[in-house]
Scaffold this motif. Structure first.
Motif, PDB file in Angstrom:
ATOM      1  N   ALA A 165       0.722  -1.182   0.291  1.00 36.05           N
ATOM      2  CA  ALA A 165      -0.023   0.054   0.014  1.00 36.05           C
ATOM      3  C   ALA A 165       0.855   1.159   0.032  1.00 36.05           C
ATOM      4  O   ALA A 165       0.545   2.131  -0.614  1.00 36.05           O
ATOM      5  CB  ALA A 165      -0.837  -0.143   1.231  1.00 36.05           C
ATOM      6  N   TYR A 166       1.668   1.236   0.726  1.00 36.61           N
ATOM      7  CA  TYR A 166       2.800   2.388   0.947  1.00 36.61           C
ATOM      8  C   TYR A 166       3.799   2.404  -0.132  1.00 36.61           C
ATOM      9  O   TYR A 166       4.057   3.669  -0.766  1.00 36.61           O
ATOM     10  CB  TYR A 166       3.415   2.497   2.280  1.00 36.61           C
ATOM     11  N   TYR A 167       4.476   1.315  -0.633  1.00 36.64           N
ATOM     12  CA  TYR A 167       5.810   1.715  -1.405  1.00 36.64           C
ATOM     13  C   TYR A 167       5.504   0.798  -2.701  1.00 36.64           C
ATOM     14  O   TYR A 167       6.488   0.515  -3.629  1.00 36.64           O
ATOM     15  CB  TYR A 167       6.862   0.912  -0.397  1.00 36.64           C
ATOM     16  N   ASN A 168       4.514   0.104  -2.948  1.00 37.15           N
ATOM     17  CA  ASN A 168       4.148  -0.595  -4.041  1.00 37.15           C
ATOM     18  C   ASN A 168       5.089  -1.758  -4.256  1.00 37.15           C
ATOM     19  O   ASN A 168       5.634  -1.925  -5.402  1.00 37.15           O
ATOM     20  CB  ASN A 168       4.251   0.333  -5.403  1.00 37.15           C
ATOM     21  N   GLU A 169       5.407  -2.428  -3.028  1.00 36.25           N
ATOM     22  CA  GLU A 169       6.666  -3.426  -3.175  1.00 36.25           C
ATOM     23  C   GLU A 169       5.909  -4.758  -2.628  1.00 36.25           C
ATOM     24  O   GLU A 169       5.141  -4.730  -1.922  1.00 36.25           O
ATOM     25  CB  GLU A 169       7.883  -3.017  -2.289  1.00 36.25           C
ATOM     26  N   ASP A 170       6.463  -5.727  -3.248  1.00 35.35           N
ATOM     27  CA  ASP A 170       5.965  -7.187  -2.681  1.00 35.35           C
ATOM     28  C   ASP A 170       6.916  -7.640  -1.562  1.00 35.35           C
ATOM     29  O   ASP A 170       8.422  -7.656  -1.989  1.00 35.35           O
ATOM     30  CB  ASP A 170       6.115  -8.110  -4.028  1.00 35.35           C
ATOM     31  N   SER A 171       6.749  -7.788  -0.466  1.00 41.93           N
ATOM     32  CA  SER A 171       7.427  -8.178   0.821  1.00 41.93           C
ATOM     33  C   SER A 171       8.215  -9.343   0.587  1.00 41.93           C
ATOM     34  O   SER A 171       9.157  -9.761   1.323  1.00 41.93           O
ATOM     35  CB  SER A 171       6.734  -8.091   1.991  1.00 41.93           C
ATOM     36  N   THR A 172       7.754 -10.197  -0.378  1.00 42.53           N
ATOM     37  CA  THR A 172       8.040 -11.670  -0.422  1.00 42.53           C
ATOM     38  C   THR A 172       9.370 -11.430  -1.428  1.00 42.53           C
ATOM     39  O   THR A 172      10.010 -12.643  -1.263  1.00 42.53           O
ATOM     40  CB  THR A 172       7.129 -12.648  -0.957  1.00 42.53           C
ATOM     41  N   LYS A 173       9.512 -10.216  -2.154  1.00 40.90           N
ATOM     42  CA  LYS A 173      10.776 -10.518  -2.985  1.00 40.90           C
ATOM     43  C   LYS A 173      11.864  -9.270  -2.716  1.00 40.90           C
ATOM     44  O   LYS A 173      12.888  -9.639  -3.006  1.00 40.90           O
ATOM     45  CB  LYS A 173      10.114  -9.945  -4.513  1.00 40.90           C
ATOM     46  N   VAL A 174      11.331  -8.423  -1.940  1.00 46.43           N
ATOM     47  CA  VAL A 174      12.122  -7.265  -1.542  1.00 46.43           C
ATOM     48  C   VAL A 174      13.007  -7.669  -0.335  1.00 46.43           C
ATOM     49  O   VAL A 174      12.527  -8.324   0.416  1.00 46.43           O
ATOM     50  CB  VAL A 174      11.372  -6.026  -1.418  1.00 46.43           C
ATOM     51  N   SER A 175      14.271  -7.062  -0.361  1.00 46.49           N
ATOM     52  CA  SER A 175      15.331  -7.486   0.614  1.00 46.49           C
ATOM     53  C   SER A 175      15.024  -6.530   1.792  1.00 46.49           C
ATOM     54  O   SER A 175      14.649  -5.350   2.034  1.00 46.49           O
ATOM     55  CB  SER A 175      16.608  -7.058   0.348  1.00 46.49           C
ATOM     56  N   PHE A 176      14.955  -6.934   3.018  1.00 44.59           N
ATOM     57  CA  PHE A 176      14.863  -6.223   4.345  1.00 44.59           C
ATOM     58  C   PHE A 176      15.132  -6.779   5.584  1.00 44.59           C
ATOM     59  O   PHE A 176      15.404  -8.310   5.677  1.00 44.59           O
ATOM     60  CB  PHE A 176      13.167  -5.827   4.566  1.00 44.59           C
ATOM     61  N   ILE A 177      15.495  -6.218   6.708  1.00 36.04           N
ATOM     62  CA  ILE A 177      15.460  -6.745   7.824  1.00 36.04           C
ATOM     63  C   ILE A 177      14.618  -6.040   9.065  1.00 36.04           C
ATOM     64  O   ILE A 177      14.059  -4.837   8.614  1.00 36.04           O
ATOM     65  CB  ILE A 177      16.922  -6.357   8.626  1.00 36.04           C
ATOM     66  N   ALA A 178      14.205  -6.864   9.860  1.00 35.10           N
ATOM     67  CA  ALA A 178      13.224  -6.142  10.877  1.00 35.10           C
ATOM     68  C   ALA A 178      12.881  -7.062  12.140  1.00 35.10           C
ATOM     69  O   ALA A 178      12.861  -8.592  11.998  1.00 35.10           O
ATOM     70  CB  ALA A 178      11.813  -6.491  10.046  1.00 35.10           C
ATOM     71  N   PRO A 179      13.027  -6.421  13.258  1.00 34.88           N
ATOM     72  CA  PRO A 179      12.879  -7.266  14.403  1.00 34.88           C
ATOM     73  C   PRO A 179      11.456  -7.246  14.705  1.00 34.88           C
ATOM     74  O   PRO A 179      10.570  -6.132  14.329  1.00 34.88           O
ATOM     75  CB  PRO A 179      13.419  -6.108  15.553  1.00 34.88           C
ATOM     76  N   MET A 180      10.575  -8.453  15.123  1.00 36.85           N
ATOM     77  CA  MET A 180       9.286  -8.658  15.378  1.00 36.85           C
ATOM     78  C   MET A 180       9.251  -9.066  16.823  1.00 36.85           C
ATOM     79  O   MET A 180       9.669 -10.231  17.252  1.00 36.85           O
ATOM     80  CB  MET A 180       8.754  -9.580  14.409  1.00 36.85           C
ATOM     81  N   TYR A 181       8.645  -8.219  17.794  1.00 38.17           N
ATOM     82  CA  TYR A 181       8.694  -8.534  19.144  1.00 38.17           C
ATOM     83  C   TYR A 181       7.861  -9.473  19.719  1.00 38.17           C
ATOM     84  O   TYR A 181       8.096 -10.112  20.596  1.00 38.17           O
ATOM     85  CB  TYR A 181       8.562  -7.189  19.837  1.00 38.17           C
ATOM     86  N   TRP A 182       6.819  -9.753  18.889  1.00 37.78           N
ATOM     87  CA  TRP A 182       5.821 -10.645  19.364  1.00 37.78           C
ATOM     88  C   TRP A 182       4.923 -10.899  18.116  1.00 37.78           C
ATOM     89  O   TRP A 182       4.916 -10.261  17.226  1.00 37.78           O
ATOM     90  CB  TRP A 182       4.809 -10.419  20.581  1.00 37.78           C
ATOM     91  N   SER A 183       4.189 -12.062  18.360  1.00 34.33           N
ATOM     92  CA  SER A 183       3.288 -12.535  17.332  1.00 34.33           C
ATOM     93  C   SER A 183       1.930 -12.865  17.851  1.00 34.33           C
ATOM     94  O   SER A 183       2.115 -12.904  19.284  1.00 34.33           O
ATOM     95  CB  SER A 183       3.686 -13.726  16.408  1.00 34.33           C
TER      96      SER A 183
END
Length: 330
Positions: A165-183
């Motif tokens: 929605a914000y960046y018109n990118e596919d999260s499964t294809k683009v490179s990134f790092i991210a901490p996720m504190y809980w699910s």
């Protein structure tokens, strides 16, 4: 994103110019003034050049949603996951080198001012020893990000709609790092992710240790200069004062433009503060920072300032002084 990339490219080119100029000033003007310390200064300036390259190769885009903040690579390498995720980790690890190299500069000045009898232990080839802790901080930060904030399928799915929605990118294809504190579990309960939380905590601890080192060295240098004002020559005291002011402002600048904003990125997801794409103000600040850092040394150190602001005057002045002295002698 257009404005963010304009800022990133502008910051990169400005950083190349200002840091290259500072390196030139250090090697041409600082040998007699600073002695071995010029090598420490030059190392920091050269690293700022490298940092600018890492930043422009990553072109990070930042976003916060719920318990996660994400740093997305938006450079032409963003779909090359074989290098994209590692380069993003390298970008994050570079924060540790900035603050640890500043701590190394303060440590050298502390030894020179307060423990001068130990100065011979960090002269010559032994000077490389003070950079070992800097490399340790960098490796630790890189590892914390690489293992504790890795690109996983769970994070890709959680951020998929937001990133599209914000960046018109596919999260499964683009490179990134991210901490996720809980699910969230099947019953709606929070499942805390201990290792991801600890990775962020350890990064904050590295910053805290480096800043504590800086504060310890800075306070000792300040009180030593104050107590020794009657024993030092005016020229030596003034030179030490200029270096102290330079290091102080070089520490305040990244604290304001780098570590405080990054600290907020780490902390805000714990409280589920929705920031969204406003987090990219942090990315813009990080892009501009390396171009501003050298300006502090150029204008706080008198010899550098004279060379940058009035080179023609410096060429004329010696001749004038010589002529005046000869006239008086006659």
């Amino acid at each position: 994103m257009l404005w963010l990339h304009i800022i990133q490219y502008s910051g990169f080119f400005m950083a190349q110019v200002t840091n290259a100029l500072l390196v030139y000033l250090i090697w041409t003007k600082a040998e007699k003034l600073f002695g071995t310390y010029r090598h420490v200064m030059c190392t920091f300036a050269l690293y700022s050049l490298v940092y600018a390259w890492i930043e422009v190769l990553t072109q990070p885009v930042m976003h916060i949603k719920g318990p996660i903040f994400i740093v997305i690579m938006d450079s032409p390498l963003k779909y090359q996951k074989w290098i994209g995720n590692d380069l993003t980790c390298l970008y994050c690890g570079s924060f540790a080198l900035v603050i640890s190299l500043l701590a190394a500069q303060f440590f050298y000045r502390y030894v020179a001012m307060c423990r001068s009898n130990f100065l011979q232990n960090i002269e010559g080839i032994k000077l490389t020893f003070i950079f070992i802790p800097c490399l340790v901080c960098f490796v630790l930060w890189f590892e914390f990000v690489y293992w504790g904030m890795s690109n996983t399928v769970e994070k890709q799915l959680y951020m998929r709609e937001e990133i599209e929605a914000y960046y018109n990118e596919d999260s499964t294809k683009v490179s990134f790092i991210a901490p996720m504190y809980w699910s969230v579990g099947t019953n709606g309960e929070k499942i805390w992710k201990f290792w991801e939380i600890m990775s962020s905590v350890e990064c904050v601890c590295i910053i805290a240790v480096c800043f504590s080192t800086i504060l310890f060295c800075a306070s000792n240098i300040y009180f030593t200069m104050k107590s020794a004002s009657g024993h030092m020559s005016r020229k030596t005291l003034e030179l030490n004062r200029q270096l102290f002011i330079t290091l102080t402002f070089q520490t305040i600048l990244p604290f304001v433009m780098m570590y405080s904003p990054v600290g907020l990125l780490i902390v805000l997801p714990l409280f589920e503060v929705y920031v969204g794409s406003i987090a990219n103000f942090v990315g813009a600040s990080l892009a501009v920072y390396p171009s501003l850092e050298p300006l502090i040394a150029m204008f706080c150190i008198k010899e550098f300032r004279k060379t940058v602001t009035c080179p023609s005057l410096r060429k004329v002045t010696p001749a004038t002084v010589s002529y005046t002295t000869s006239s008086r002698a006659v």
